[in-house]
Scaffold this active site. Structure first.
Site: not given
Ligand code: GLN
Length: 494
Positions: A80, A160, A184
């Site tokens: 990532k 994400s 995410s």
């Molecule tokens: N979808 C969540 C957010 O937008 C979680 C994102 C994440 O876990 N990095 O914050």
């Protein structure tokens, strides 16, 4: 010859060690698959075929010399693009970091290279890991390899870690790293029919990972199955003096401890997660999960997590607050982009750089975070959210007095069509309704594939465990995986 990209992490490791094929052949097969698929999927921001080949050559030479091989020897993975990789551009999918080449390696990625893995490239993500669909990346959307039956509409790979999930599901990487702040790793895993685990907060070092919300951020593996996740997590986890919140605990042998015999285990089903209007296919898959865990010998207990309904608003105060502070460092002085208008002063440079460098969702979070931390509102929002966070954690403490693991759906729906939720941030934030509570409490949690919904898209089941009990989560995940028998793959249209 068999297609080596059909093999997951454990099969590759064993095949390389046993001499069935060389690590160089494996790296070559995956490099070719990436080159073929990436123009369609946009899962990678940069590809690094030479990194994968160099790691493979080291493994093949070590084997030829009779030296011991690492636990991930010969396994090509995707990284990532939130992990700093020495000499390889690291952007967090933001224009503000475009061109940033770290002079250092993150602890987790270094551990993976030390275990014998190689890197196929840096995977796309939501900008600064803020999002649930990979639509906030400055480098374009990731396209899920999955399509609904009889449709060609492009679906979200989740977020994400959407590049990670798409690449694992498309079988162009053997496994990938993810990070999880509020879901995410788990939500994208659910959207793409793969497995992913967020360990207990502090298991994996945050050193060298671009910070979003430091009290929530955790790295973890995303892979084709539970066993591959267990093996990879062992390589990623461990105490790191460079991260002040790192857990100073030995790393258990999770893969050796895997069993789907759940006799004596108590599984909690939180009644508050039966939200109004729960999608019928999701509800059905939850019932399937309950039946599978019973079949594995577990008993099922109805539990209450009464503060769950405050988890989303709490998360969307704490995460932006921490983000607004963490992202203050992108000022045009130290990293990446610098926008210096003619005759500008220092403040003008900060403003111009940040205006040009950050995407809309990132700016929204910085503004919310700055607001909830401002002198007049700090107590009303931030302090209050911290108190509610404690109540949410206490709900789990009480539940884990009664049960060993908790089962819920991972996400409220299967993968949606790209663009469907991008104009409505609240609608997007609702994706995290099941994943955020475990993040606020710092607990280990995983998503495993549970089946397909009526339109042929994957659904995930979510297991939450006691702090430090990754083994319990993995074992319950394995029990579901074996009984769900999920073998579906996206049709190949790229
Ligand atoms: N979808 C969540 C957010 O937008 C979680 C994102 C994440 O876990 N990095 O914050």
């Amino acid at each position: 010859m068999r297609d080596l990209t059909d093999l997951g992490l454990a099969a590759i490791r064993d095949g390389v060690a046993g001499g069935d094929f060389t690590a160089t052949e494996v790296a070559g097969a995956f490099n070719a698959a990436v080159a073929e698929a990436n123009p369609a999927l946009n899962a990678f921001i940069v590809t690094t075929p030479d990194h994968a080949l160099a790691a493979a050559a080291r493994v093949d030479a070590a084997r030829a010399a009779g030296q011991p091989l690492g636990p991930l020897a010969g396994v090509p993975i995707g990284m990532k693009d939130l992990f700093a990789t020495q000499g390889v551009q690291t952007t967090a999918a933001s224009h503000i970091l475009e061109g940033f080449i770290p002079p250092y390696e993150s602890t987790v990625s270094q551990k993976l290279w030390d275990a014998g893995a190689g890197m196929l490239g840096k995977l796309n993500l939501d900008q600064f890991a803020m999002g649930s669909s990979n639509e906030t990346s400055a480098f374009g959307n990731v396209i899920s390899p999955w399509r609904a039956e009889g449709e060609t509409a492009m679906r979200a790979p989740g977020g994400s870690s959407g590049g990670s999930s798409a690449a694992v599901a498309a079988r162009i990487v053997a496994a990938a790293t993810g990070t999880d702040t509020g879901g995410s790793i788990r939500q994208p895993a659910a959207f793409t029919g793969i497995a992913g685990i967020k360990p207990t907060y502090g298991r994996c070092s945050r050193w060298g990972i671009v910070a979003f919300a430091s009290s929530l951020d955790q790295a973890g593996p995303m892979a084709r199955d539970v066993t591959d996740c267990a093996i990879m997590l062992e390589a990623m986890a461990g105490f790191d003096p460079k991260d002040s919140t790192s857990l100073d605990l030995p790393v258990p042998a999770w893969s050796a401890g895997l069993t789907d015999d759940l006799r004596g285990l108590k599984v909690g089903i939180p009644r508050e997660y039966r939200i109004d209007g729960l999608n019928a296919d999701v509800a059905k898959s939850w019932d399937d999960g309950i039946a599978w865990l019973k079949d594995a010998g577990a008993s099922v207990v109805d539990i209450s997590l009464p503060h769950t309904r405050y988890a989303l608003p709490t998360y969307y105060i704490i995460a932006p607050a921490e983000a607004s502070s963490n992202l203050a460092r992108y000022d045009g002085v130290r990293y990446g982009l610098r926008d210096l208008p003619d005759h500008a002063g220092l403040q003008d440079m900060y403003a111009a750089t940040r205006a040009a460098g950050f995407g809309a969702e990132v700016k929204r979070r910085i503004m919310i975070g700055t607001y909830v931390l401002s002198a007049g509102f700090y107590d009303a929002y931030y302090t209050q959210a911290q108190k509610v966070r404690t109540l949410i954690a206490r709900d789990f403490d009480a539940a884990f007095g009664e049960v060993d693991v908790i089962l819920t759906p991972t996400a409220p729906s299967a993968a949606f069509v790209l663009g469907q939720k991008s104009d409505d941030p609240l609608e997007m934030y609702l994706n995290d309704v099941f994943s955020v509570p475990a993040s606020l409490a710092g607990l280990p949690a995983m998503s495993v594939p549970a089946g397909l919904d009526r339109s042929g898209l994957p659904l995930g089941l979510h297991l939450i465990g006691r702090a430090f009990d990754e083994q319990g989560v993995l074992n319950a995940g394995l029990a579901i995986e074996r009984r769900a028998g999920f073998a579906a793959r996206p049709g190949r249209w790229w």
